[in-house]
Design a protein around this motif. Sequence first.
Motif: not given
Length: 697
Positions: A384-395
């Motif tokens: 699972p990816l947290s929102t914080g972990a997704l941020e670097p990959q989603v603009d």
Amino acid sequence: MSTPDGLRDDAERCLRALAGEHARLRDDQWTAIRALVVERRRALVVQRTGWGKSAVYFVATRLLRERGAGPTVIVSPLLALMRNQIEAADRAGIHARTINSANTEDWQRIFAEVEAGEVDVLLVSPERLNNPDFRDLVLPRLAAGAGLVVVDEAHCISDWGHDFRPDYRRLRTLLAELPPGIPVLATTATANARVTQDVAEQLAGDDALVLRGPLERDSLRLAVVAVPTAEQRIAWLGEHLASLPGSGIIYTLTVAAAHEITGYLRDRGHEVAVYTGQTEPAERLQAEQDLQANRLKALVATSALGMGFDKPDLGFIVHVGAPQSPVAYYQQIGRAGRGVDRAEVILLPGREDREIWAYFAGLAFPPEPVVRSTLEVLDAADRPLSTGALEPQVDLSRNRLEMMLKVLDVDGAVRRVKGGWTSTGLPWAYDRERYERVTAERRREQQAMLDYIVTADCREEFLRRQLDDPAAAPCGRCDNCTGEHWPADVTAEGATQARDRLHRPGVDVAPRRMWPTGVKDDLGVSGRIKPDLQAETGRALGRLTDIGWGNRLRELFAGGDTDVPADMVDAVVKVLAAWDWPARPAGVVTIGSRSRPRLVTTFGHRIAEIGRLPYLGELVPVGEPVPRRHNSAQRLRSVWTSLTLPDPVAIAAKEAAGPLLLIDDRIETGWTMTVAARLLKEAGAQAILPLTLATPN
């Protein structure tokens, strides 16, 4: 079981316990109660604020509990509304408890009370519906044992509604999984025909009972006062507030405006308090209590108070700036005049309103490529990816990313679990046509609001027609119907005081103290930014969302590159004079700009000249222009290598005998300033004092 007549007698008895000895059920209230208690149906009640929708579910709760049913579960959107409902329930002898983000320490005790049958009503915030533990462990038990499920402010279910909330969409799944025979009630005061149909379909397809009544509010006196400038609008408010009846609410479009207006009105001697989404919970509660007890003339509030306050004797509602929807406007003004014969409703529109609407429109559902890339990231992840972990990959910004994930969760494409988000692997279609229709509907609503401001016809009839009220007719009470218009002029003294307050320069800009999640692997930084690499608290001339300097700053940035305006230089000098720095600056450095090099350079040179400080040079932008990024991780990554510190500037920074003023035209995310300050501190600068013209909020 009571006969129908006996059941109505029981219902009337419950109502009197709730609302007083003179209370009597309306016909539609009884129809709804009978449908819930006897027929165990699903019903949608669309009735004006103050009609008595909460009485329906509290009376139905009492009757169902007396007949052995489980507790009522109410999904309610705002803490203030929950507090009001719990107090109302207590008056009727109904034991109500609430589960929300502000009382997590009480949850286990409340669950135990529910299991023991001691709770008649359990109020749940919609955000709980997507908490993994609550959704998977608690909610199924609550739903299976419920005697009644209530969805308050049900227009939030529909993305056609003015206050759509993704968390509410999960209710469709909840309702579909309810055991047979559990009645459901949805209520709202602000739903047009399209929203009503959408919510009814989500309740029970074609089988929902829809009770829709006329939306006339015969106590409201609607008016629009066209005052040309922000300063004059605030002065008008300061000069007329004391003459408005009783206590009330002053709505603003932004948090910054709420604070500015509160400060000005307090300067004028008015007892007011601020209430926004950023206000601490304890302060919110105190503000509500003070208004309830008439210790305040007004709360100055954003839409955070829109559905969340119940004071029947509110004597006025004033909007400084127009909401972007007539439906949202009618919902907010509906808080006034519920228990008094007359309440004043005044709109003070501003020319900056459309710019603020445009900003909020930018929070719409993202385009398909962004959504697809997010799904691909989750598909490829082995955990699972947290929102914080997704941020670097989603603009996307954090809030917009969260909103998108919640919609995808409801659509079945992703699932929220402990530790973050996972892909379900199920096929998902981007409903471009629907999103475009919703966007077009938002634009239509904004135009309708502009039409309301200038209409010469009845104002209440106009708003009721926007809500598709078939009984809409001229009210005979508004400024257009009576010909009695509020004067729009203000005194010269009042205008001067307001101008001085709104154009009082200077806003603190806190430095970034933590690196964003997810950049350690490629940038090598994580956790707390070392104190010896941080900037100090900086200063900005004003906020772009201000109603004072904000208008002037938005004009500047809407135009092309130019010399720094003289009036802004004069104002920044006042900011510098009031800055309580421990040591006087020893030099000025600017951050080189591709978009506005002339503005930044002249700004830096003028401040150096006026302050008799050496201008040490600029950090130079390198590489290709950096595209605009929307979240911290993406923004930091894009600026990390886009600035260089020339050797002469580095040497001068090290040799400077004091702090350096680091100047840029605007601070948005704060990462450009953070990277620039880090470079200068690594070169040996003693301290960095950020200075900018504008900051977002």
